[in-house]
Design a protein around this motif. Structure first.
Motif, PDB file in Angstrom:
ATOM      1  N   SER A 136     -14.019 -25.834   9.376  1.00  0.00           N
ATOM      2  CA  SER A 136     -13.598 -25.517  10.745  1.00  0.00           C
ATOM      3  C   SER A 136     -13.138 -26.770  11.480  1.00  0.00           C
ATOM      4  O   SER A 136     -12.152 -26.744  12.218  1.00  0.00           O
ATOM      5  CB  SER A 136     -14.750 -24.856  11.509  1.00  0.00           C
ATOM      6  N   TYR A 137     -13.852 -27.858  11.258  1.00  0.00           N
ATOM      7  CA  TYR A 137     -13.476 -29.090  11.955  1.00  0.00           C
ATOM      8  C   TYR A 137     -12.153 -29.644  11.428  1.00  0.00           C
ATOM      9  O   TYR A 137     -11.338 -30.169  12.199  1.00  0.00           O
ATOM     10  CB  TYR A 137     -14.586 -30.136  11.811  1.00  0.00           C
ATOM     11  N   LYS A 138     -11.921 -29.525  10.127  1.00  0.00           N
ATOM     12  CA  LYS A 138     -10.650 -29.980   9.561  1.00  0.00           C
ATOM     13  C   LYS A 138      -9.492 -29.182  10.154  1.00  0.00           C
ATOM     14  O   LYS A 138      -8.424 -29.732  10.462  1.00  0.00           O
ATOM     15  CB  LYS A 138     -10.650 -29.834   8.042  1.00  0.00           C
ATOM     16  N   VAL A 139      -9.685 -27.873  10.317  1.00  0.00           N
ATOM     17  CA  VAL A 139      -8.639 -27.047  10.912  1.00  0.00           C
ATOM     18  C   VAL A 139      -8.395 -27.468  12.361  1.00  0.00           C
ATOM     19  O   VAL A 139      -7.252 -27.540  12.818  1.00  0.00           O
ATOM     20  CB  VAL A 139      -8.999 -25.545  10.852  1.00  0.00           C
ATOM     21  N   TYR A 140      -9.482 -27.765  13.072  1.00  0.00           N
ATOM     22  CA  TYR A 140      -9.339 -28.209  14.464  1.00  0.00           C
ATOM     23  C   TYR A 140      -8.546 -29.514  14.547  1.00  0.00           C
ATOM     24  O   TYR A 140      -7.680 -29.662  15.413  1.00  0.00           O
ATOM     25  CB  TYR A 140     -10.718 -28.395  15.104  1.00  0.00           C
ATOM     26  N   LEU A 141      -8.831 -30.450  13.659  1.00  0.00           N
ATOM     27  CA  LEU A 141      -8.109 -31.721  13.673  1.00  0.00           C
ATOM     28  C   LEU A 141      -6.619 -31.504  13.395  1.00  0.00           C
ATOM     29  O   LEU A 141      -5.770 -32.238  13.913  1.00  0.00           O
ATOM     30  CB  LEU A 141      -8.697 -32.682  12.636  1.00  0.00           C
ATOM     31  N   PHE A 142      -6.310 -30.504  12.600  1.00  0.00           N
ATOM     32  CA  PHE A 142      -4.920 -30.195  12.293  1.00  0.00           C
ATOM     33  C   PHE A 142      -4.222 -29.562  13.502  1.00  0.00           C
ATOM     34  O   PHE A 142      -3.062 -29.853  13.786  1.00  0.00           O
ATOM     35  CB  PHE A 142      -4.856 -29.255  11.087  1.00  0.00           C
ATOM     36  N   ASP A 143      -4.938 -28.693  14.205  1.00  0.00           N
ATOM     37  CA  ASP A 143      -4.357 -28.002  15.362  1.00  0.00           C
ATOM     38  C   ASP A 143      -5.369 -28.011  16.505  1.00  0.00           C
ATOM     39  O   ASP A 143      -6.180 -27.093  16.645  1.00  0.00           O
ATOM     40  CB  ASP A 143      -3.987 -26.566  14.976  1.00  0.00           C
ATOM     41  N   LYS A 144      -5.317 -29.056  17.319  1.00  0.00           N
ATOM     42  CA  LYS A 144      -6.322 -29.238  18.369  1.00  0.00           C
ATOM     43  C   LYS A 144      -6.166 -28.262  19.537  1.00  0.00           C
ATOM     44  O   LYS A 144      -7.048 -28.188  20.397  1.00  0.00           O
ATOM     45  CB  LYS A 144      -6.291 -30.677  18.876  1.00  0.00           C
ATOM     46  N   LYS A 145      -5.059 -27.530  19.556  1.00  0.00           N
ATOM     47  CA  LYS A 145      -4.906 -26.506  20.589  1.00  0.00           C
ATOM     48  C   LYS A 145      -5.812 -25.313  20.313  1.00  0.00           C
ATOM     49  O   LYS A 145      -6.180 -24.587  21.228  1.00  0.00           O
ATOM     50  CB  LYS A 145      -3.444 -26.052  20.667  1.00  0.00           C
TER      51      LYS A 145
END
Length: 354
Positions: free
Chosen positions: A141-150
Motif C-alpha cells: 500500500s505504501y509503495k502504491v502511495y509513493l507512486f501516486d500521492k494523490k
C-alpha cells in the motif's frame, strides 16, 4: 595511420557492443515471452551498463521490456512492492527517452501498464490484509502511495496494516503523514465481484471498473460511501504512541480525539489505560530499587507518583460509564483502580450497582 586505426578499432568496438546488447535484449524478450521473467531480468540487469551509450530509441525498447518483466514479477507477487517500484521507474525512463527522441512507440502502453499494475498491487495489498499478512499489505500500500500521492487511501491502508502488524514505528510515520495532509478519507469506493475468485475488488475509478466488467472479468458493481476516518487516524496514532511508551504524545492524541468527539467512550477508556500503563512502568521501576537510603527515598517519591497517576484514571472511567453505564470494560477497570487505592466505599458502591 595509427590514428585512423584507433578510430576504426573504436568504431568496431562500439558496433560490436551495440550488436551484443541487442542480441541479449532479444534473448531477454524471448525468455519473457515464455513466462521466464526472472531469467529475463538477470540478462537485463547484466546488460544495463551497455545501454548508457545507446540511442534514445534503443533505450526506450530496453526500459519498456524491463518494465514489463518487473511488472510481471510484481503481479505474480514476487517481491511485489519492490518490483512495482522498479517497474514504475523503468516506465518513467520510457517516457523520458521517447520524449527525447520524439518517437512515442511505447508511451501509451507504458501508461496502461502502470495503471494495470497499480490496480493489481492495490488488490494484492487487500488480499494480504484479508489473509492476515499485514506487514506485506502495508508495504504494498505504501509503495502504491509513493507512486501516486494523490491517492491517499493507500497511505491510510498502509497505516492500518502497520498497526495490525504491531509495527508501531511505521504506523506512527504513516498516521502523522495523514494528519499533515488533513486526511479525512471521506469518499466513494468503486467495487465489483471477481467472477473467478467470487471476491469483491476495489477499482481506482468507475471507468476502470466498467472496463473490467466489459472484459467479462467482473460482475455485480457496487458503490459504497466512505465516512470520515479522522477519528480513526488520531485514535490509532495515539494508541501507537502509547505502545511505544511515548506517553505525552499519546495523551495529546487522545485529547485531540476528545476535541473532535467529546462523547467518544473509547477515547476516555483509552486515556484511562494510558494512565494505568504509566502506573505499570512506575511499579516496574519501584521493584528494581534496592534498600539503600537514597533508593528508599526514591521509593517514597515514586510510590506517591504511582498513586497520583492511578487516581488520574478515575475521571476518564467515570465519564465513560456516564456515557455507557453498562460498559463492562470501564466498570471492571474502575473497580481495579478503587481496589488499588483502597477506596473501599467507592468500590462497594460501584460493585453494588453492577
Amino acid at each position: 595511420m595509427k590514428k585512423n586505426l584507433k578510430i576504426i578499432t573504436l568504431l568496431l568496438f562500439v558496433n560490436g557492443a551495440a550488436f551484443a546488447q541487442k542480441e541479449q535484449i532479444k534473448e531477454a524478450q524471448s525468455l519473457y515471452d515464455k513466462g521466464k521473467s526472472q531469467e529475463s531480468l538477470v540478462i537485463l540487469n547484466k546488460t544495463e551498463y551497455m545501454i548508457l551509450n545507446a540511442t534514445d530509441e534503443d533505450k526506450s525498447d530496453y526500459y519498456f521490456l524491463k518494465g514489463n518483466v518487473l511488472k510481471d514479477l510484481a503481479v505474480k507477487n514476487i517481491d511485489a512492492a519492490n518490483n512495482f517500484t522498479l517497474a514504475s521507474q523503468s516506465y518513467q525512463d520510457v517516457f523520458l527517452y521517447e520524449n527525447e527522441s520524439g518517437k512515442f512507440k511505447f508511451t501509451v502502453k507504458a501508461n496502461a501498464a502502470l495503471k494495470e499494475m497499480k490496480s493489481s498491487l492495490v488488490n494484492g495489498a487487500m488480499a494480504d490484509f484479508n489473509a492476515g499478512k499485514f506487514k506485506e499489505s502495508a508495504e504494498k500500500s505504501y509503495k502504491v502511495y509513493l507512486f501516486d500521492k494523490k491517492d491517499t487511501l493507500n497511505l491510510f491502508n498502509a497505516a492500518s496494516s502497520s498497526i495490525n502488524a504491531k509495527d508501531y514505528d511505521h504506523a506512527i510515520q504513516y498516521y502523522e503523514a495523514l494528519k499533515k495532509l488533513n486526511y479525512s478519507g471521506k469518499g466513494v469506493l468503486y467495487m465489483a465481484t471477481n467472477k473467478k475468485t467470487k471476491e469483491e475488488d476495489v477499482f481506482i475509478s468507475p471507468k476502470a471498473r466498467e472496463n473490467a466488467i466489459q472484459q467479462g472479468l467482473y460482475e455485480k458493481p457496487r458503490t459504497e460511501s466512505v465516512p470520515s476516518k479522522r477519528l480513526e487516524v488520531n485514535s490509532n496514532l495515539a494508541y501507537s504512541y502509547m505502545e511505544k511508551k511515548q506517553y505525552a504524545k499519546a495523551e495529546t492524541g487522545y485529547n485531540y480525539v476528545l476535541e473532535l468527539d467529546p462523547n467518544n467512550t473509547d477515547a476516555y477508556i483509552n486515556m484511562a489505560y494510558l494512565k494505568l500503563q504509566m502506573k505499570k512502568d512506575l511499579v516496574e521501576e519501584i521493584s528494581s530499587l534496592g534498600t539503600s537510603a537514597a533508593e528508599m527515598q526514591k521509593y517514597d517519591k515514586l510510590n506517591a507518583r504511582k498513586d497520583d497517576v492511578t487516581r488520574s484514571a478515575i475521571p476518564y472511567l467515570k465519564k465513560a460509564l456516564a456515557l455507557e453505564p453498562k460498559n463492562a470494560d470501564a466498570a471492571k477497570t474502575l473497580l481495579g483502580v478503587y481496589r488499588a487505592l483502597d477506596m473501599t466505599s467507592e468500590y462497594n458502591a460501584l460493585k453494588a450497582g453492577m
